[in-house]
Structure formats: structure tokens, C-alpha cells
Design an enzyme around this catalytic site. Structure first.
Site, PDB file in Angstrom:
ATOM      1  N   ARG A 161       0.822  -1.217   0.000  1.00  0.00           N
ATOM      2  CA  ARG A 161       0.000   0.000   0.000  1.00  0.00           C
ATOM      3  C   ARG A 161       0.859   1.271   0.000  1.00  0.00           C
ATOM      4  O   ARG A 161       0.532   2.267  -0.656  1.00  0.00           O
ATOM      5  CB  ARG A 161      -0.911  -0.022   1.229  1.00  0.00           C
ATOM      6  CG  ARG A 161      -1.907   1.139   1.248  1.00  0.00           C
ATOM      7  CD  ARG A 161      -2.869   1.016   2.413  1.00  0.00           C
ATOM      8  NE  ARG A 161      -3.947   1.993   2.331  1.00  0.00           N
ATOM      9  CZ  ARG A 161      -4.356   2.729   3.371  1.00  0.00           C
ATOM     10  NH1 ARG A 161      -3.787   2.588   4.559  1.00  0.00           N
ATOM     11  NH2 ARG A 161      -5.333   3.596   3.219  1.00  0.00           N
ATOM     12  N   HIS A 195       0.673   4.465  -2.436  1.00  0.00           N
ATOM     13  CA  HIS A 195       0.441   5.833  -1.942  1.00  0.00           C
ATOM     14  C   HIS A 195       1.603   6.759  -2.266  1.00  0.00           C
ATOM     15  O   HIS A 195       1.442   7.973  -2.308  1.00  0.00           O
ATOM     16  CB  HIS A 195       0.142   5.813  -0.443  1.00  0.00           C
ATOM     17  CG  HIS A 195      -1.249   5.330  -0.138  1.00  0.00           C
ATOM     18  ND1 HIS A 195      -1.891   5.594   1.053  1.00  0.00           N
ATOM     19  CD2 HIS A 195      -2.131   4.617  -0.880  1.00  0.00           C
ATOM     20  CE1 HIS A 195      -3.107   5.042   1.029  1.00  0.00           C
ATOM     21  NE2 HIS A 195      -3.272   4.438  -0.130  1.00  0.00           N
ATOM     22  N   ASN A 220      -3.903   8.576   4.677  1.00  0.00           N
ATOM     23  CA  ASN A 220      -2.751   8.038   5.413  1.00  0.00           C
ATOM     24  C   ASN A 220      -2.809   8.216   6.922  1.00  0.00           C
ATOM     25  O   ASN A 220      -2.220   7.409   7.664  1.00  0.00           O
ATOM     26  CB  ASN A 220      -1.459   8.687   4.900  1.00  0.00           C
ATOM     27  CG  ASN A 220      -1.113   8.237   3.486  1.00  0.00           C
ATOM     28  OD1 ASN A 220      -1.512   7.155   3.055  1.00  0.00           O
ATOM     29  ND2 ASN A 220      -0.375   9.070   2.768  1.00  0.00           N
ATOM     30  N   HIS A 248      -6.215  -5.812  -2.183  1.00  0.00           N
ATOM     31  CA  HIS A 248      -7.024  -5.974  -0.974  1.00  0.00           C
ATOM     32  C   HIS A 248      -7.307  -7.440  -0.660  1.00  0.00           C
ATOM     33  O   HIS A 248      -8.152  -7.751   0.162  1.00  0.00           O
ATOM     34  CB  HIS A 248      -8.329  -5.172  -1.081  1.00  0.00           C
ATOM     35  CG  HIS A 248      -8.127  -3.687  -0.998  1.00  0.00           C
ATOM     36  ND1 HIS A 248      -9.155  -2.773  -1.103  1.00  0.00           N
ATOM     37  CD2 HIS A 248      -7.000  -2.940  -0.816  1.00  0.00           C
ATOM     38  CE1 HIS A 248      -8.666  -1.536  -1.002  1.00  0.00           C
ATOM     39  NE2 HIS A 248      -7.361  -1.612  -0.834  1.00  0.00           N
TER      40      HIS A 248
END
Ligand code: HEM
Ligand SMILES: *[C@@H]1O[C@H](CO)[C@@H](O)[C@H](O)[C@H]1NC(C)=O
Ligand SMILES: *[C@@H]1O[C@H](CO)[C@@H](O)[C@H](O)[C@H]1NC(C)=O
Length: 321
Positions: A64, A68, A96, A195
Site C-alpha cells: 500500500r 500511496h 494516510n 485488498h
């Protein structure tokens, strides 16, 4: 035109053509550190593997973090920078704050790489390698990581807020945020398959499990309510993939077909809309998911890298030199 002017023009033109024929962007390459830091990749892998064997979830957190990083001003390590008087940290952005994790693992890998080759390997590259090693460590696909990214001297909380997708975004918003970064619907669905690992907090999925909606399996909602009361327990965790939360597989897509997606943004990928067919395809063909995911994450790693003389090699990932 006298001859000196003629030659001046000729040489200017030739030089321009020569410069244009070189990739000014500075291409990323898998062999970028082969001569300058031949042990970089094994050093990073050892650090990442040990963090994941201490805590399996770390694999998810690191995948992740690379996402990001790349979606906010490109893959430049900006997500790792702390707040200063001149840097607007992304760590407290909507997506975040109290959520992104794994910073210390990247910092630890960086310090080990600095010991063997000081000032050579960027934090942005360490993130890209960590994401690949994380996927491989939890049974997911592996891929060849292109290298040569340099680190930013800036970060942007406002870009993090605008460019990262949110759990309550509808399908059109998600599609447009990914399209803004060059990804089509199929690539977005493949990437969302990340996910299949990791956890999410009650405060984020509460509204969905208490909605009594027709797009959520009632038994699943009731199970998730046990650890996520209507008030309190905001940070209680639940797995994004209820079946195999610690292995990277295609179960995430099977969940969606059964209306057992935990985030609203998961279930919108299969709710009678334009992306249903991709979900079905990944349910039926795990190998296609695996190769599509790899291709899409490699493409994500190409988002506006700083190369050549742009950016810096940070000594530590959380601050500029
Ligand atoms: C499609 C749009 C996406 C949205 C709206 C979204 C949103 C979220 C949210 C809300 C969480 C849980 C955060 C928390 O509860 O603290 C999460 C976790 C996670 N996301 Fe996404 N995400 C998206 C796409 C992606 C992509 C493209 C990747 C990677 C390729 C990814 C990888 C992950 C992982 C692995 C976790 C678990 C992290 C952990 O356990 O620490 N997500 N995401
Ligand atoms: C981030 O979370 C903390 C609580 O841990 C909160 O005090 C702070 O206001 C949040 N920051 C932003 C920018 O929302
Ligand atoms: C969902 O159903 C329960 C039980 O029938 C009810 O108490 C609750 O208010 C409903 N929630 C919503 C958001 O309608």
C-alpha cells in the site's frame, strides 16, 4: 547567410536532434544498481522478509505504501517525508493519517543499504522493491522492478488528499482518479486485488456493515458488527479478505461476487456496473489476475519518476539531506 552562421545553425540543429534522441526522462532499468550497489536488492529483501515474518500484515502495508507514494507526485518517496517548516507531510493526509504504516521497515532497509553503499540507493526504489518482495513473500506474484528513481525534496498533503482514492468514492470517481494516472478500468480492478491482503479499521467500514443495504451479505455484515460496534472501537481491525487475509490470491474477487467486500469502494467494483466482468474474469482465472496485477504494478512504478540530476538520494527516508 555567411558560412560561419551556416555552421552555427547546423551545429545547433544537430545538437538539438542529438539531445532529443536521448531519453531526457532517464529511463528506469532493472540493472540500475548492478555496478554501483550489487547487493542492494538482496539487502532489501532480507530486511523486508524479516519484517514480514515478524508480522505477516506488514506485506500488505508495504504494498500500500508504494501505491500511496506513486499516486502522489509520482514514485519519489514523498510519502515517507515527515512534517517540517517547508515540507507538508503526506502522512497526515486523509488516506494516510492513522492508517499508512511500515515506515520504520523502509527506514530500516534504507539504513542497511546505506551501510553497504552510502548515498546510492533511493528511498523510492526501496519502496518499489519492498512492494515486490512483499507480494512474493505472501504467495503473490513477483515481477522485475525497474530502478533508478530518485527521491523528492518535497511532499504534498493536498495532492495526497485529491489524488488518492477514498473508501466512499463511487465507481465513476474511482475510475477517474485511476484514469488521471493513466490506468484503465481493468487495470484499476486488477490493482484493487491487493485488498486480498491486509486489514481495515472499523471507523472506515462501519457505515457499510450497518447500512442494511442489498449490496452486502447479511450474515457477513452481522459477523463484522461483532468487532465493530455502532460507537467506539474505531480502530478495531478486520481483514479486507475474510477468507485468506494473509495470502495473496484471488479470493478478494470471490468475496465481491458474494457481496462480502468490506469497503464500499471494494463492492462498487461488482454491483451491476461496468467493472463486473473484470471481477468475474479474475474469479475464474487466477493466473490472469496474477499477470494483470504484475503488469499494472510495474506500470504504477513508472509514474513520473525523478531521474538523472532531478531529485536527490536521501540519507534517511523521512527527511531531506
Ligand atoms: C481502488 C481504490 C482504493 C481505495 C479506495 C483503497 C482504500 C483503502 C482503505 C480505506 C484501506 C484501509 C485503511 C485502514 O483501514 O486504515 C486500504 C488498505 C489497503 N490497501 Fe487500498 N485502496 C484502493 C486501492 C489500492 C491499491 C491500488 C493497492 C495496491 C496496489 C491497495 C493496497 C492496499 C493494502 C495492501 C491495504 C491493507 C494495508 C494494511 O493492512 O496495512 N489499495 N485501502
Ligand atoms: C491526524 O490524526 C490525529 C490523531 O491521531 C489528529 O490529531 C490530527 O488532527 C489528524 N491530522 C489531520 C491533518 O487530519
Ligand atoms: C438496520 O436494521 C436494524 C435492525 O433491523 C436497525 O436497528 C437499524 O436502524 C437499521 N439501520 C439503518 C441504517 O437503517
Amino acid at each position: 547567410m555567411d558560412s560561419s552562421k551556416y555552421f552555427a545553425t547546423f551545429f545547433t540543429l544537430s545538437l538539438t536532434l542529438l539531445l532529443l534522441s536521448f531519453p531526457c526522462e532517464g529511463q528506469l532499468s532493472p540493472t540500475f544498481y548492478d555496478s554501483t550497489c550489487p547487493n542492494a536488492l538482496t539487502t532489501i529483501r532480507t530486511a523486508i522478509r524479516s519484517a514480514i515474518s515478524a508480522e505477516r500484515r506488514m506485506a500488505a502495508s508495504l504494498i500500500r505504501l508504494h501505491f500511496h507514494d506513486c499516486f502522489v507526485q509520482g514514485c519519489d518517496g514523498s510519502v515517507l517525508l515527515d512534517q517540517t517548516s517547508t515540507i507538508q507531510t503526506e502522512k497526515t493526509s486523509l488516506a494516510n493519517n492513522n492508517s499508512a504504516r511500515g515506515f520504520n521497515v523502509i527506514e530500516d532497509a534504507k539504513s542497511k543499504v546505506e551501510k553497504i553503499c552510502p548515498g546510492v540507493v533511493s528511498c523510492a526504489d526501496i519502496l518499489a522493491v519492498a512492494a515486490r518482495d512483499s507480494s512474493a513473500a505472501v504467495g503473490g506474484p513477483s515481477w522485475t522492478v525497474k530502478l533508478g528513481r530518485r527521491d523528492s525534496t518535497t511532499a504534498s498533503r493536498s495532492l495526497a488528499d485529491s489524488d488518492l482514492p477514498g473508501p466512499f468514492d463511487d465507481l465513476l470517481t474511482l475510475l477517474s482518479k485511476f484514469s488521471n494516472k493513466g490506468f484503465n478500468a481493468r487495470e484499476m480492478v486488477a490493482l484493487s486485488g491487493a485488498h486480498t491482503v491486509g486489514q481495515t479499521q472499523c471507523r472506515i467500514f462501519r457505515s457499510r456493515i450497518y447500512s442494511n443495504g442489498t449490496d452486502i451479505d447479511a450474515g457477513f455484515a452481522s459477523t463484522r458488527r461483532r468487532q465493530c460496534p455502532t460507537t467506539g472501537g474505531d480502530t478495531n481491525l478486520a481483514p479486507l479478505d475474510l477468507v485468506t487475509p494473509n495470502s495473496f490470491d484471488n479470493n478478494y474477487f470471490k468475496n465481491l461476487v458474494q457481496k462480502k467486500g468490506l469497503l464500499p469502494s471494494d463492492q462498487v467494483l461488482f454491483n451491476g456496473g461496468s467493472t463486473d466482468s473484470f471481477v468475474t474474469e479474475y474469479v475464474n482465472n487466477p493466473q490472469t489476475f496474477s499477470s494483470d496485477f504484475s503488469a499494472a504494478i510495474v506500470k504504477m512504478g513508472d509514474l513520473s519518476p525523478l531521474t538523472g540530476s532531478n531529485g536527490i538520494i536521501r540519507r534517511i527516508c523521512s527527511a531531506i539531506n
